[in-house]
Motif scaffolding. Sequence first.
Motif, PDB file in Angstrom:
ATOM      1  N   MET A 421       0.829  -1.203   0.000  1.00 50.25           N
ATOM      2  CA  MET A 421       0.000   0.000   0.000  1.00 50.25           C
ATOM      3  C   MET A 421       0.867   1.258   0.000  1.00 50.25           C
ATOM      4  SD  MET A 421      -3.210  -0.673  -0.233  1.00 50.25           S
ATOM      5  CE  MET A 421      -2.748  -1.963  -1.387  1.00 50.25           C
ATOM      6  N   LEU A 425       0.635   3.966  -3.037  1.00 50.01           N
ATOM      7  CA  LEU A 425       0.315   5.372  -2.795  1.00 50.01           C
ATOM      8  C   LEU A 425       1.432   6.265  -3.312  1.00 50.01           C
ATOM      9  CD1 LEU A 425      -1.518   7.508  -1.574  1.00 50.01           C
ATOM     10  CD2 LEU A 425      -0.377   7.130   0.632  1.00 50.01           C
ATOM     11  N   THR A 451       2.560  11.624   6.367  1.00 52.37           N
ATOM     12  CA  THR A 451       2.470  12.093   4.974  1.00 52.37           C
ATOM     13  C   THR A 451       3.268  13.363   4.743  1.00 52.37           C
ATOM     14  OG1 THR A 451       0.471  13.372   5.467  1.00 52.37           O
ATOM     15  CG2 THR A 451       0.181  11.077   4.742  1.00 52.37           C
ATOM     16  N   ILE A 477      -1.731   3.291   7.660  1.00 45.55           N
ATOM     17  CA  ILE A 477      -1.602   2.816   6.283  1.00 45.55           C
ATOM     18  C   ILE A 477      -2.441   1.568   6.030  1.00 45.55           C
ATOM     19  CG2 ILE A 477       0.345   1.220   6.508  1.00 45.55           C
ATOM     20  CD1 ILE A 477       0.067   4.020   3.889  1.00 45.55           C
ATOM     21  N   THR A 479      -5.454   1.189   6.597  1.00 41.31           N
ATOM     22  CA  THR A 479      -6.810   1.526   6.173  1.00 41.31           C
ATOM     23  C   THR A 479      -6.926   1.658   4.662  1.00 41.31           C
ATOM     24  OG1 THR A 479      -6.341   3.893   6.436  1.00 41.31           O
ATOM     25  CG2 THR A 479      -7.262   2.727   8.330  1.00 41.31           C
ATOM     26  N   LEU A 480      -5.809   1.711   3.964  1.00 43.99           N
ATOM     27  CA  LEU A 480      -5.843   1.814   2.501  1.00 43.99           C
ATOM     28  C   LEU A 480      -6.060   0.442   1.871  1.00 43.99           C
ATOM     29  CD1 LEU A 480      -2.894   4.283   1.747  1.00 43.99           C
ATOM     30  CD2 LEU A 480      -5.330   4.787   1.923  1.00 43.99           C
ATOM     31  N   ASN A 481      -6.717   0.437   0.727  1.00 45.58           N
ATOM     32  CA  ASN A 481      -6.878  -0.781  -0.067  1.00 45.58           C
ATOM     33  C   ASN A 481      -6.902  -0.408  -1.540  1.00 45.58           C
ATOM     34  OD1 ASN A 481      -9.626  -0.004  -0.731  1.00 45.58           O
ATOM     35  ND2 ASN A 481     -10.222  -0.756   1.305  1.00 45.58           N
ATOM     36  N   VAL A 485      -7.225   3.691  -2.875  1.00 41.54           N
ATOM     37  CA  VAL A 485      -5.909   4.316  -2.935  1.00 41.54           C
ATOM     38  C   VAL A 485      -5.854   5.363  -4.053  1.00 41.54           C
ATOM     39  CG1 VAL A 485      -4.918   2.546  -4.465  1.00 41.54           C
ATOM     40  CG2 VAL A 485      -3.420   3.860  -2.924  1.00 41.54           C
ATOM     41  N   VAL A 488      -7.610   8.537  -2.695  1.00 41.23           N
ATOM     42  CA  VAL A 488      -6.787   9.212  -1.695  1.00 41.23           C
ATOM     43  C   VAL A 488      -5.649   9.976  -2.367  1.00 41.23           C
ATOM     44  CG1 VAL A 488      -5.218   8.850   0.253  1.00 41.23           C
ATOM     45  CG2 VAL A 488      -7.369   7.587   0.149  1.00 41.23           C
ATOM     46  N   ILE A 508     -13.945   8.849   3.705  1.00 41.47           N
ATOM     47  CA  ILE A 508     -12.911   7.879   4.024  1.00 41.47           C
ATOM     48  C   ILE A 508     -12.259   8.266   5.335  1.00 41.47           C
ATOM     49  CG2 ILE A 508     -10.737   6.830   3.275  1.00 41.47           C
ATOM     50  CD1 ILE A 508     -11.541   7.375   0.423  1.00 41.47           C
ATOM     51  N   LEU A 510      -8.944   7.618   7.672  1.00 40.14           N
ATOM     52  CA  LEU A 510      -7.587   7.082   7.663  1.00 40.14           C
ATOM     53  C   LEU A 510      -7.035   7.139   9.068  1.00 40.14           C
ATOM     54  CD1 LEU A 510      -6.141   8.732   4.444  1.00 40.14           C
ATOM     55  CD2 LEU A 510      -7.108   6.463   4.680  1.00 40.14           C
TER      56      LEU A 510
END
Length: 510
Positions: A421, A425, A451, A477, A479-481, A485, A488, A508, A510
């Motif tokens: 992920m 990203l 970030t 991180i 929580t991203l899929n 992605v 985001v 969303i 995060l």
Amino acid sequence: MHRVECGRVSFNWRNCGLRGYTKPAVTTKGCILTGNQRQFVFEVNDLLEHQLFIKTICLDAAAKDELHVVEVQSMITGKSTPIPIASLKPLVMPMICLDAAAKDELHVVEVQSMITGKSTPIPIASLKPLVMPMVSLYGLEVNLPVTFNLRSGGGPVYIYGQHIIKYLGEDGECFVHPVIRKVILQVTGGVQTLGGIGAVRVGAELLKHWYNEGGSRPWVVYVPAQCDEAVVSTLQETKIKDIHSYPYWDPEKRCLALEEMLHFLESVPEQSIIVLYTSAHCPTGADPTLDQWKQIADVMMRHRLFPFFLLPSQGLCSGDPNEDAASLRYFVSVGFELICAQSFSQNFGLYNERVGNLILVLKDSPTFLSVQSQAEKVVQTLWFRPPCWGARLVTIILNNPALVVEWKEGLRAIAERTMLMREMLKEKLRMLSIPGSWDHLSQQSGLYCCTGLRDDEVEFLVRKQHVYLPSSGNINISTLNHQIVDYVAETIYLAVTKEDPFHKPSTIHL
């Protein structure tokens, strides 16, 4: 020169002038006793002096609920030491009272309504005196050769310890390298707590009442400038007066501020307490390399600083529990006394059980026993006894080699997914040509990621794009899929460039 590895310390003896010996001086040894193999003989085949420091004796999850007795017999002196150990049957609390003379067996009382005909069975059991399924011996010293006998029970029983070899020096006397001596003399153990934060609380209470008692100056606690708010608030709840921060994250370079950190540690008062993340730093995800940890340890050793380690998600950073604890092992190997707040909530998925452990590493047994006794007293004051179910699950898994392999495979899969992920990203942001460098996303590790977004950019994400994250710009991180992605990355592009969105926003967290 010496080389420190996970679980052992080995040396190049040619550089020490010890007649060319290259065997490791400290190794881990173990054996299994079962109903079919009730004896194990630990033999040696040279004239050197060998010692075995027995650390733990534990039962396999498949062991029957019966008393086991392991006899440790020295083949030199002939003396034997029996060690009792027992498995525990599932606990059913006595809701309907049993007489004290009731046998240790399951009782079932059936309550049957004569009107409806329905019956309700109520289980109740008497409880045998508690003998834990694992015995920690804190380094029972045995001179080799030695024989282990399973005198009672059917096993399997696992025995683990450290094998110490003393080499002959130039003068013909037994020689133990000073660094090895530090490893041998240290005593480790701990107490069960309510998760990692519970371990932080117990450790803070211990330090508040017993650390540097009667010292010439009051001690100070230093935490990373970017630190989990729960850790800071827990330290504050113990009424510790002096809690300060030290530099950790460089927001301009978006990396670990190592030089600033080392320079700051050089100036702190002696015997101060330094809170350190062994791995998976929360909330930045930036961890020192092993070489950088050696620099930190060198500064702390010279200024007599006390390490308070946090181990929140062992194995979820690199996928290897041993690698994630490498910094902790290194500090122990060079002779530090320390405490470590360890959590099993994330790496075992026991979020509702809150299983933690406060690890204590001290240099002598009397001090260790005193400190452990005070830690248990603190636990009784705070919550009397932590729940046992999650702790038993952790014990069953870690004492079963097959389950340990399966558990490590699961950790590796989660760690690889978070790494993927991060790469996805970063690549999406690169393809969108967003100003600045985003390489730090893949250089960080663990579940958390910094970030580097500014406050106004984070506010834009929350208010305009409904992508919710803390004002610091740090995200989880995991929580991203693959489905979100892209979105985001696009919203980060809009936040940085301040362009108007052309798609319907979603929500969303995060």
